[in-house]
Scaffold this active site. Structure first.
Site, PDB file in Angstrom:
ATOM      1  N   GLN A   6       1.083  -1.255  -0.071  1.00 26.10           N
ATOM      2  CA  GLN A   6       0.275  -0.510  -0.065  1.00 26.10           C
ATOM      3  C   GLN A   6       0.597   1.429   0.149  1.00 26.10           C
ATOM      4  O   GLN A   6       2.226   1.127   0.651  1.00 26.10           O
ATOM      5  CB  GLN A   6      -0.762  -0.092   1.303  1.00 26.10           C
ATOM      6  N   GLY A   7       0.465   1.971  -0.452  1.00 28.74           N
ATOM      7  CA  GLY A   7       1.123   3.616  -0.743  1.00 28.74           C
ATOM      8  C   GLY A   7      -0.141   4.223  -0.204  1.00 28.74           C
ATOM      9  O   GLY A   7      -1.781   4.440  -0.312  1.00 28.74           O
ATOM     10  N   TYR A   8       0.701   5.879  -0.114  1.00 31.53           N
ATOM     11  CA  TYR A   8      -0.669   6.917   0.521  1.00 31.53           C
ATOM     12  C   TYR A   8      -0.199   8.140  -0.750  1.00 31.53           C
ATOM     13  O   TYR A   8       0.650   8.454  -1.411  1.00 31.53           O
ATOM     14  CB  TYR A   8      -0.280   7.148   1.435  1.00 31.53           C
ATOM     15  N   LEU A   9      -1.442   8.449  -1.438  1.00 27.70           N
ATOM     16  CA  LEU A   9      -1.253   9.521  -1.921  1.00 27.70           C
ATOM     17  C   LEU A   9      -1.419  10.980  -1.678  1.00 27.70           C
ATOM     18  O   LEU A   9      -0.735  12.283  -1.743  1.00 27.70           O
ATOM     19  CB  LEU A   9      -3.063   9.800  -3.153  1.00 27.70           C
ATOM     20  N   GLU A  47       3.191   8.924  -2.485  1.00 27.48           N
ATOM     21  CA  GLU A  47       4.082   9.123  -2.496  1.00 27.48           C
ATOM     22  C   GLU A  47       5.199   7.980  -1.935  1.00 27.48           C
ATOM     23  O   GLU A  47       5.203   6.960  -2.139  1.00 27.48           O
ATOM     24  CB  GLU A  47       3.467   9.782  -0.606  1.00 27.48           C
TER      25      GLU A  47
END
Length: 156
Positions: free
Chosen positions: A27-30, A82
């Site tokens: 998972q990653g974060y916008l 990010e």
């Protein structure tokens, strides 16, 4: 759309059995702002878009909206995130009518193991298994959005 969840460190790897369900998660974060996080997650072969709000004073409750999206779209959105993608394996551990989700982190967060339990209300009682350690509910340092920015292996 309110998530009620408590989070604990895990002190032992004796929480699994040969039949324990587990899934790989990337998972990653916008957006990883503490008041609102926008997450892209690939869990197994499924993609998800999630928006989380700021927690209440105890950190136990917060807004959460999640929508399943096509895997291909999740992969494309993950490329826009990010820096600091989170990699982990999640184990589902049933304990006396509740489900603990135990995340064994990899990559830059290797060595960190955290268990979460979702509840129906903030004061709901539940059995605390022997492999649980200190509670870290509400400690932003253990939020995945913050682990992506300040990984566990940099804490020491």
């Amino acid at each position: 759309m309110i998530e009620i969840e408590r989070k604990f460190l895990v002190t032992s790897t004796n929480f699994t059995t040969p039949n324990t369900i587990h899934t790989r998660i990337v998972q990653g974060y916008l957006n990883s702002h503490p008041e609102r996080a926008v997450r892209i997650r690939i869990k197994g072969t499924s993609g998800y878009l999630t928006i989380k709000g700021k927690g209440n004073e105890t950190g136990v409750s917060r807004f959460e909206w999640e929508k399943e999206i096509p895997l291909e779209e999740a992969e494309q959105l993950l490329a826009l995130c990010e820096k600091g993608v989170i990699e982990k394996t999640r184990y589902e551990i049933p304990v006396d009518g509740h489900l603990f989700e135990v995340d064994v982190f990899e990559g830059a967060n290797k060595g960190l193991i955290v268990a979460e339990i979702e509840l129906q209300h903030e004061n709901e009682s539940f059995t605390i298994p022997s492999w649980l350690g200190n509670e870290v509910t509400g400690n932003p340092r253990y939020y995945n959005s913050q682990l992506s920015l300040h990984p566990y292996n940099q804490w020491k």
